[in-house]
Design a protein around this motif. Structure first.
Motif: not given
Length: 391
Positions: A297, A384-387, A313-317, A294, A224
């Protein structure tokens, strides 16, 4: 020699209607290959025959209906058009016929002029569709040949680039070892030469590792990390590699965005993006901007990404973006810029932007290029942003 008359197969459960239709078709110059009174009989006959057109009553006395027969024919041989006959023209009948997209519909009572016109239109449409399919197949074949040629050229370029790169590294390492051999009585020179040889061999090892990761192999060391901080450090290291007159601006937040990736690979990727931007600048310098931020989408969906099979995917980037005010990239070169050892300047300049693809792939991301001749270039790596949580 005149072309053969169009061939027709008739499916009509009323024998007298079928006979009358057959006689009229003969009179109009069509060849009737046969008649059936039911769907099963027609399906069996059409396994052997391939008429130019099928005329089928929508409402046959038994199942399958004319519509079911048309669906069967469309799956088996979509090039054969089907014209429906019907004694009714109510909405339910028309809706049922429309679902299978027939080539025509004749509502009884019909005359020879209407029959002939409907069949001629259906045959003409079928001929046009066959021409379109043949043209599409021809285009596909040409594209496959071009793709095969590009693949062959890519393999040649990679093989030639690898040979030159490793030949250069081997030559340097051998020279350094040779210097060490002549410095046996000078410990400082001996240590320096052996250290330099070791570093050269390590560089060759990194080349091999990146090639392996570019091909999807290897196991990256994922952690991370703060993408903004990584970009600021990489920009500081890259300043010495930029040409005179290059002006670099770094735009990041004070913290984040946080991603999971291989720090060494990502740092090398940012360095490669900046080196590439510096080489693209005109003589006398120009502007380079490095952004870590950031992205939405919509921005991710709007671009074409490498690897080409990558799907967001469906997450943030988050994105690392490097802009330059250089000469831009020609349309013909754009699909090739992420291949190992590709360069528009000279063969064998190293791994090039393939390093960026390898780093992005290891972190679950991808790379895109936006450029046109004379308008500069934007190279973007999205991750992908780490959740949250530890990587």
């Amino acid at each position: 020699m005149s072309p053969p008359s169009p061939s027709v197969y008739i499916v009509e459960d009323e024998v007298l209607v079928g006979m009358e239709l057959s006689e009229r078709l003969h009179a109009l110059g069509y060849r009737v290959l046969g008649r059936a009174t039911g769907g099963d009989e027609a399906m069996g006959a059409l396994q052997r025959l391939r008429p130019d057109l099928v005329i089928a009553d929508i409402h046959l006395g038994t199942e399958p209906s004319g519509i079911a027969l048309a669906e069967h024919l469309r799956r088996r041989d979509p090039a054969v058009p089907v014209v429906f006959l019907s004694a009714r023209s109510d909405c339910a009948t028309l809706d049922a016929a429309r679902r299978v997209a027939p080539a025509g519909l004749l509502v009884q009572p019909w005359d020879e002029r209407a029959l002939h016109a409907t069949l001629q239109v259906a045959l003409a449409r079928a001929a046009i569709e066959r021409q379109r399919e043949a043209a599409a197949a021809d285009r596909l074949e040409r594209e496959l040949r071009r793709a095969a040629a590009r693949h062959e050229a890519s393999l040649y370029r990679m093989a030639a680039g690898m040979a030159q790169a490793f030949s250069n590294l081997l030559g340097v390492a051998l020279a350094q070892i040779g210097l060490a051999r002549h410095a046996l009585d000078d410990p400082a020179r001996l240590t320096r030469s052996l250290t330099e040889a070791e570093a050269t061999i390590a560089t060759a090892g990194r080349h091999l590792e990146f090639l392996r990761r570019y091909a999807g192999g290897g196991r990256p060391s994922l952690r991370r990390l703060d993408l903004g901080e990584l970009c600021r450090r990489a920009a500081g290291d890259a300043h010495a590699l930029l040409p005179a007159g290059a002006r670099l601006a770094v735009v990041t937040d004070s913290f984040g965005p946080l991603v999971v990736g291989d720090p060494e690979m990502l740092a090398m990727a940012v360095g490669e993006l900046l080196r590439n931007a510096g080489e693209a600048l005109p003589e006398g310098g120009g502007e380079i901007e490095l952004w870590a931020q950031e992205v939405t989408a919509g921005e991710v969906a709007a671009l074409r990404w490498w690897p080409t099979d990558w799907r967001a995917g469906s997450g943030r980037f988050a994105a690392i973006t490097v802009f330059d005010t250089g000469e831009g990239i020609a349309d013909s070169d754009r699909p090739l810029v992420f291949e190992p050892f590709y360069s528009t300047r000279a063969l064998g300049r190293g791994l090039g932007l393939a390093v960026v693809v390898a780093a992005a792939r290891a972190a679950g991301g991808a790379v895109a290029v936006q450029s046109s001749p004379g308008s500069g270039t934007a190279l973007r790596m999205v991750l992908p942003i780490d959740a949250g949580g530890d990587a």
